[in-house]
Motif scaffolding. Structure first.
Motif, PDB file in Angstrom:
ATOM      1  N   TRP A  50       0.824  -1.206   0.000  1.00 49.55           N
ATOM      2  CA  TRP A  50       0.000   0.000   0.000  1.00 49.55           C
ATOM      3  C   TRP A  50       0.857   1.255   0.000  1.00 49.55           C
ATOM      4  CZ3 TRP A  50      -3.584  -1.805   4.570  1.00 49.55           C
ATOM      5  CH2 TRP A  50      -4.384  -2.863   4.130  1.00 49.55           C
ATOM      6  N   VAL A  55      -3.121   4.700  -2.914  1.00 48.59           N
ATOM      7  CA  VAL A  55      -3.574   3.534  -2.158  1.00 48.59           C
ATOM      8  C   VAL A  55      -3.305   3.746  -0.669  1.00 48.59           C
ATOM      9  CG1 VAL A  55      -3.241   1.043  -1.846  1.00 48.59           C
ATOM     10  CG2 VAL A  55      -3.167   2.038  -4.133  1.00 48.59           C
ATOM     11  N   GLU A  58      -5.888   5.989   0.931  1.00 51.53           N
ATOM     12  CA  GLU A  58      -7.168   5.279   0.976  1.00 51.53           C
ATOM     13  C   GLU A  58      -7.241   4.398   2.229  1.00 51.53           C
ATOM     14  OE1 GLU A  58      -9.124   1.626  -1.504  1.00 51.53           O
ATOM     15  OE2 GLU A  58      -8.242   3.249  -2.680  1.00 51.53           O
ATOM     16  N   HIS A  59      -6.136   3.769   2.583  1.00 51.78           N
ATOM     17  CA  HIS A  59      -6.103   2.866   3.732  1.00 51.78           C
ATOM     18  C   HIS A  59      -5.811   3.558   5.062  1.00 51.78           C
ATOM     19  CE1 HIS A  59      -5.886  -0.249   0.618  1.00 51.78           C
ATOM     20  NE2 HIS A  59      -6.433  -1.004   1.543  1.00 51.78           N
ATOM     21  N   SER A  62      -7.164  10.193   4.509  1.00 50.39           N
ATOM     22  CA  SER A  62      -7.019  11.240   3.497  1.00 50.39           C
ATOM     23  C   SER A  62      -6.309  12.470   4.046  1.00 50.39           C
ATOM     24  CB  SER A  62      -8.383  11.628   2.926  1.00 50.39           C
ATOM     25  OG  SER A  62      -9.228  12.088   3.962  1.00 50.39           O
TER      26      SER A  62
END
Length: 187
Positions: A50, A55, A58-59, A62
């Protein structure tokens, strides 16, 4: 401990997890000096797959887009010699390598160092290079926007894991030079 930025399960003071850090970063934390205590440098475990910015945010949150910095290795050339340096800029900008950095290095030409040079000289993994633990004697050019943030997400020296560092700590690193205008807006 809860991370001050991002959505990480845990944040561990770097001095308490030296075994999770690569040698040059662990040594820098072990021998930390400056106004910001080493315990305020936090390590967060992340998944290497990630690591790419889109990506990653997203995990992990933000809010990290505006609170992340990239550390890039630059090679300045003049005559037959090459000078290596690192630049730390917000991830929403790019380093002014061909202008400001080139002039600071007194080089005729400056460019990003090759992956082999960057990893070989720092002892860090590509995609995880951090300003904490750079080779002795290297200039570290830091954009003031990085220093102004309460906490900044940077690499940990490996693709797995990141460091959360108080922005003002970067100005205290060995070889640090704060350069107004280092970070240019992305086109």
């Amino acid at each position: 401990m809860r991370a001050p930025i991002g959505n990480f399960d845990t944040a561990t003071p770097a001095p308490d997890c030296l075994d999770a850090l690569i040698a040059p970063v662990a040594d820098a934390v072990r021998h930390w000096q400056g106004g910001v205590p080493a315990e305020r440098i936090l390590y967060v475990d992340t998944e290497p797959e990630w690591a790419d910015t889109a990506v990653f945010v997203e995990h992990y949150g933000s809010d990290l887009v505006e609170r992340s910095a990239n550390c890039v290795v630059v090679a300045g050339k003049r005559g037959g010699g090459t000078t290596l340096a690192a630049c730390l800029v917000l991830s929403t900008t790019r380093a002014d390598v061909n202008g400001l950095v080139r002039r600071q290095l007194g080089a005729r030409k400056a460019s990003f160092a090759s992956m082999d040079t960057a990893t070989g000289e720092t002892g860090m993994e590509y995609g995880g290079i951090t300003p904490v633990g750079l080779p002795s004697g290297w200039p570290l050019f830091v954009d003031p926007a990085v220093i102004d943030l309460p906490y900044v997400l940077v690499g940990s020296g490996r693709r797995r894991g990141k460091l959360l560092v108080p922005g003002k700590a970067f100005a205290e690193l060995p070889g640090a030079v704060v350069l107004e205008g280092l970070g240019l807006g992305l086109a």
